[in-house]
Write a protein that holds these residues in place. Structure first.
Motif, short mmCIF file in Angstrom:
data_model
loop_
_atom_site.label_atom_id
_atom_site.label_comp_id
_atom_site.label_asym_id
_atom_site.label_seq_id
_atom_site.Cartn_x
_atom_site.Cartn_y
_atom_site.Cartn_z
N THR A 1 6.27 3.19 -0.48
CA THR A 1 5.95 2.70 0.87
C THR A 1 4.54 3.09 1.31
OG1 THR A 1 7.05 4.67 1.74
CG2 THR A 1 8.33 2.63 1.75
N ALA A 2 3.92 4.06 0.62
CA ALA A 2 2.55 4.44 1.00
C ALA A 2 1.60 3.27 0.75
CB ALA A 2 2.12 5.67 0.20
N PRO A 3 0.69 3.01 1.68
CA PRO A 3 -0.20 1.84 1.56
C PRO A 3 -0.90 1.75 0.21
CG PRO A 3 -0.43 2.82 3.72
CD PRO A 3 0.50 3.71 2.96
N ASP A 4 -1.36 2.86 -0.32
CA ASP A 4 -2.07 2.83 -1.61
C ASP A 4 -1.14 2.43 -2.76
OD1 ASP A 4 -4.38 3.50 -0.43
OD2 ASP A 4 -4.57 5.50 -1.35
N ASP A 5 0.11 2.84 -2.65
CA ASP A 5 1.07 2.51 -3.70
C ASP A 5 1.49 1.05 -3.63
OD1 ASP A 5 1.00 5.14 -4.48
OD2 ASP A 5 2.83 5.70 -3.38
N VAL A 6 1.57 0.56 -2.42
CA VAL A 6 2.08 -0.79 -2.21
C VAL A 6 1.00 -1.84 -2.47
CG1 VAL A 6 2.84 -2.35 -0.36
CG2 VAL A 6 3.90 -0.09 -0.61
N ALA A 7 -0.24 -1.46 -2.21
CA ALA A 7 -1.34 -2.44 -2.25
C ALA A 7 -1.42 -3.26 -3.54
CB ALA A 7 -2.66 -1.73 -1.98
N PRO A 8 -1.27 -2.62 -4.72
CA PRO A 8 -1.42 -3.43 -5.95
C PRO A 8 -0.39 -4.56 -6.04
CG PRO A 8 -1.41 -1.07 -6.46
CD PRO A 8 -1.05 -1.19 -5.02
N TYR A 9 0.75 -4.37 -5.39
CA TYR A 9 1.81 -5.37 -5.47
C TYR A 9 1.65 -6.47 -4.41
CZ TYR A 9 4.19 -2.08 -8.56
OH TYR A 9 4.52 -1.26 -9.60
N ALA A 10 0.61 -6.33 -3.60
CA ALA A 10 0.39 -7.33 -2.54
C ALA A 10 -0.46 -8.49 -3.03
CB ALA A 10 -0.27 -6.67 -1.33
N VAL A 11 -1.04 -8.35 -4.21
CA VAL A 11 -1.84 -9.46 -4.77
C VAL A 11 -1.41 -9.72 -6.21
CG1 VAL A 11 -3.91 -9.05 -3.35
CG2 VAL A 11 -3.63 -7.84 -5.53
N ASP A 12 -1.71 -10.93 -6.69
CA ASP A 12 -1.38 -11.22 -8.08
C ASP A 12 -2.67 -11.34 -8.90
OD1 ASP A 12 -2.41 -13.73 -7.54
OD2 ASP A 12 -0.45 -14.72 -7.47
N TRP A 13 -2.49 -11.68 -10.16
CA TRP A 13 -3.61 -11.75 -11.11
C TRP A 13 -4.71 -12.68 -10.62
CZ3 TRP A 13 -5.37 -16.03 -13.85
CH2 TRP A 13 -6.25 -15.76 -14.91
N ARG A 14 -4.29 -13.76 -9.96
CA ARG A 14 -5.25 -14.75 -9.52
C ARG A 14 -5.98 -14.30 -8.26
NH1 ARG A 14 -3.64 -21.06 -9.72
NH2 ARG A 14 -5.71 -21.94 -9.45
N GLY A 15 -5.46 -13.21 -7.65
CA GLY A 15 -6.08 -12.73 -6.41
C GLY A 15 -5.42 -13.28 -5.17
N VAL A 16 -4.32 -14.01 -5.36
CA VAL A 16 -3.59 -14.52 -4.21
C VAL A 16 -2.83 -13.37 -3.57
CG1 VAL A 16 -1.75 -16.06 -3.42
CG2 VAL A 16 -3.34 -16.82 -5.19
N GLY A 17 -2.94 -13.24 -2.28
CA GLY A 17 -2.18 -12.23 -1.57
C GLY A 17 -1.91 -12.70 -0.16
N GLY A 18 -0.83 -12.23 0.42
CA GLY A 18 -0.52 -12.63 1.78
C GLY A 18 -0.25 -11.39 2.60
N ALA A 19 0.94 -11.30 3.15
CA ALA A 19 1.32 -10.12 3.92
C ALA A 19 1.54 -8.93 2.98
CB ALA A 19 2.58 -10.41 4.72
N THR A 20 1.56 -7.74 3.55
CA THR A 20 1.83 -6.53 2.78
C THR A 20 3.34 -6.27 2.80
OG1 THR A 20 -0.30 -5.65 3.41
CG2 THR A 20 1.34 -4.06 2.63
#
Lengths: 468, 468
Positions: free
Chosen positions: B18-37
């Motif tokens: 749940t820590a922001p640093d831990d969660v951040a990598p899962y908020a975007v994909d290989w292509r760089g698409v990301g939305g909400a956290t």
């Protein structure tokens, strides 16, 4: 009924049959399974007429039993004994091949096209439609797809569902699902067509399909092989698969089946001496004449013989000999029927479990019915062995069924225990609903019922079939 | 949130991030698409833990975004920008290969297994797992199946769905659909697995699959060919298919793509002089060393050259040359990115319509965006050409998207008009929902929504994906 009068006007009186003599042939299938008599037989000649028929029936609460060549082995295309008021919707007049495209390796056929005609249309443009089984001269596209038909070549090209690129379906509310694309790749949402393929007409009526073709075969080699055991057969199967040839068919037969073919077959020659405990039919193919197919076959058989996996082998030297080998396979149901009544099954197991399956079945059936005669033959390369328990000489069907009916659930249970299926290729129809109730995963059944309710909320499409 | 505290206790704190640093990598994909956290990232280590996670989230109304290698190209494994409160359910720890059976030609892998590891496990027992594409070193089984992944070899062995015999799925209510059979034939009710295959995680979480293997290839021949036009390429394709060889891959590239690979590729050698309007990569294979594959390839290329379909050709003489040809194909996305931003598409048409598709796309895009640069390459043997419109030199991504975004719907419309699909192999995810809304048959959409409601009535599985 007013609905039927309206439909007679829409379809023409010759295509809305209600006279008992006209309706009677549609009340039974090839196997002789029959239940209630349909209120009418509708024979629409176009997709629009199918829609009109489905809408009229839905408005009146009449259930619909879609039918094609009625060659199925599970009673799926005829009425069950105690179902709701139903009509048979025969697709036989939707029999146009709409398109053949050699460059695309595709063919678009209506539901009423006979499988053999599809094969012939493909052959005319130098292509092969690989789906093939004994009833192909009568079976129709709609039925083959609705039951996800198998046959002798699924080892190489898959079941019916694997040969479909697109479908056209009339839904229970009369709308058309137009998914008749000739596209090999389409990831745009749920693969709806796979619900109707193998759906046994319980979710809608398939009216046309875009089918995949493959390059025509340039060379074929076929062998009839005596093997000591299913385990040896399986070792031979691995060798054949690793031989580098395309293994098109790999069938396993217990020796007793050959005795019966030798006795009851009409114009069939037995290629090897009787007396081997098991036999194998194997067919290899190549799409290029330069592939050393014969050498691959001979080398593989030679190595297998040295390893004790092969007792004897006859390679077809010409088309007549090849046809004879396949006639043994295709005439088997008739030969068996001439011999005695039998309790039949349609199970599959993982390929590697075929030897254990055969051994356990043989033991279990012999213990309980020592008077019965075990028949076993099938598509070993798919793990799909059809086991039957034949009656002792002189016993009639009714008496044998009364005594040995339980052989079917016993074989089913062994297949399921080995990680297999109680219904490999014939489908559920009416005949296997009891096995669905016994063996199918509860969660899967719940999901299936949810899907059925979502697509056919009134339950008017082929009631009393498939779902227990 | 209490649910997350409970899950941290069940899964262990390291597997409920749940820590922001831990969660951040899962908020975007290989292509760089990301939305909400995501509220949290859950990393269950067993099917039971997946069940526990799904049940806890369902009880709390938390939506679930299943994720694997996050190499998808449609934003399916990350949160959409304005969706409901969600967790990412990463399958990465379910990475056991449960079973490999050479005799069965089967392999059972958990969802978190990397595709390349599956290939390697198959190779160890002399078998081939044929699914293959650029991201195979990161992509995982669960994602590959949920998106029905394609790649360069679908021509011969089909998409991901064609390689699956059985599935294990955790449903939205936490129950397990146990359909993990290694059986090639099973006609026992609706083919439920085909809903989850390509279902993009919107109906449940695939946790394991029984996969089909094929015999290992003994010989491969690969050629890089200059052709004058897509029509010539298609004529060459027909010749190759009729050559008797197994055609494993048949890729088409517009000349400009090769210019860019020559300019931006790192360590890639261009096998033929630049300047041809189009190029083809073709790979033939045989499972037996005695098949005269090289002769088949040379003869076919020779005949095609005489017919004017081939301008020049280079046949790989060794594995290094072969690898170099495929690196051109696999490095293309990186080479293109180094060159300029581009608007990308993922369409398919019937194979025979590829030339018309290319011509119409070229004309339509050049008329509207004469400053744009057309890139076109893809799996021509499947009718799946990826068209991109590159920005003129010096223009940045934002400016080019503002100007040329409409290129995508324009290409989609041309594909659909030719009987094709606006989404051939990448899936819908977030990125193609607009195209689903525009092009998908209304009846099909209705059925899909009915299926979704039936299986995920609360709409908690991967919301904001696939269905418009």
């Amino acid at each position: 009924m007013e609905t039927l009068a309206t439909l007679a006007a829409t379809l023409g009186p010759r295509n809305c049959l209600t006279a008992p003599d006209d309706v009677a042939p549609y009340a039974v299938d090839w196997r002789g399974v029959g239940g209630a008599t349909p209120r009418a037989v509708l024979r629409p000649g176009s997709v629009e007429e199918v829609q009109a028929a489905v809408r009229a029936c839905a408005a009146d609460g009449l259930a619909i039993v879609p039918a094609g060549g009625r060659t199925g082995l599970a009673g799926g295309a005829v009425l069950p004994p105690n179902g709701p008021a139903s009509v048979v919707l025969s697709l036989e007049r939707l029999n146009r091949i709409r398109d053949v495209d050699a460059r695309d390796f595709s063919l678009v056929a209506e539901a009423g096209c006979i499988i053999q005609h599809v094969q012939e249309a493909a052959a005319k443009v130098g292509r092969l439609f690989p789906l093939s089984w004994g009833a192909q001269g009568s079976a129709m596209v709609g039925g083959a797809l609705s039951t996800n038909a198998g046959g002798i070549r699924t080892l190489r090209w898959g079941n019916a569902r694997d040969l479909v690129m697109g479908l056209e379906v009339v839904l229970p509310d009369g709308r058309v699902l137009n998914d008749l694309r000739r596209v090999r790749k389409d990831n745009s949402g749920y693969a709806l067509r796979h619900l109707f393929l193998g759906g046994e007409g319980t979710l809608g009526v398939i009216t046309a399909a875009a089918l995949r073709l493959v390059p025509a075969l340039k060379r074929v080699e076929t062998a009839f092989v005596a093997v000591p055991s299913p385990d040896a057969a399986l070792a031979l199967f691995s060798r054949m698969m690793e031989s580098g040839a395309e293994v098109i068919a790999f069938e396993l037969l217990i020796g007793r089946c050959m005795d019966i073919v030798a006795k009851n077959g009409i114009g069939v020659r037995v290629p090897l001496p009787l007396g081997s405990p098991w036999y194998v039919m194997v067919e290899l193919a190549a799409a290029h004449p330069a592939v050393p197919l014969r050498e691959m076959l001979e080398e593989t058989l030679g190595a297998a013989a040295e390893a004790g996996e092969v007792l004897d082998a006859a390679i077809a030297e010409n088309e007549a000999q090849r046809a004879n080998i396949w006639r043994i396979r295709e005439d088997w149901p008739d030969c068996a029927r001439r011999e005695c009544p039998s309790v039949n099954t349609d199970t599959s197991v993982p390929v590697s479990a075929v030897p254990e399956f055969c051994a356990r079945v043989e033991k279990a059936l012999a213990e309980r019915w020592p008077e019965g005669r075990l028949f076993a033959l099938g598509h070993a390369g798919d793990g799909n062995i059809h086991v039957s328990l034949g009656a002792p000489p002189g016993m009639d069907r009714e008496a044998w069924y009364a005594r040995a009916r339980e052989a079917e659930p016993m074989v089913n249970a062994i297949a399921v225990e080995l990680g297999g299926s109680f219904s490999a290729e014939h489908g559920i129809g009416q005949m296997k609903r009891h096995a669905m109730a016994t063996h199918k995963d509860r969660v899967a059944l719940d999901l299936m019922r949810a899907v059925k309710r979502a697509i056919d909320p009134e339950g008017l499409m082929n009631p009393g079939k498939m779902l227990p």
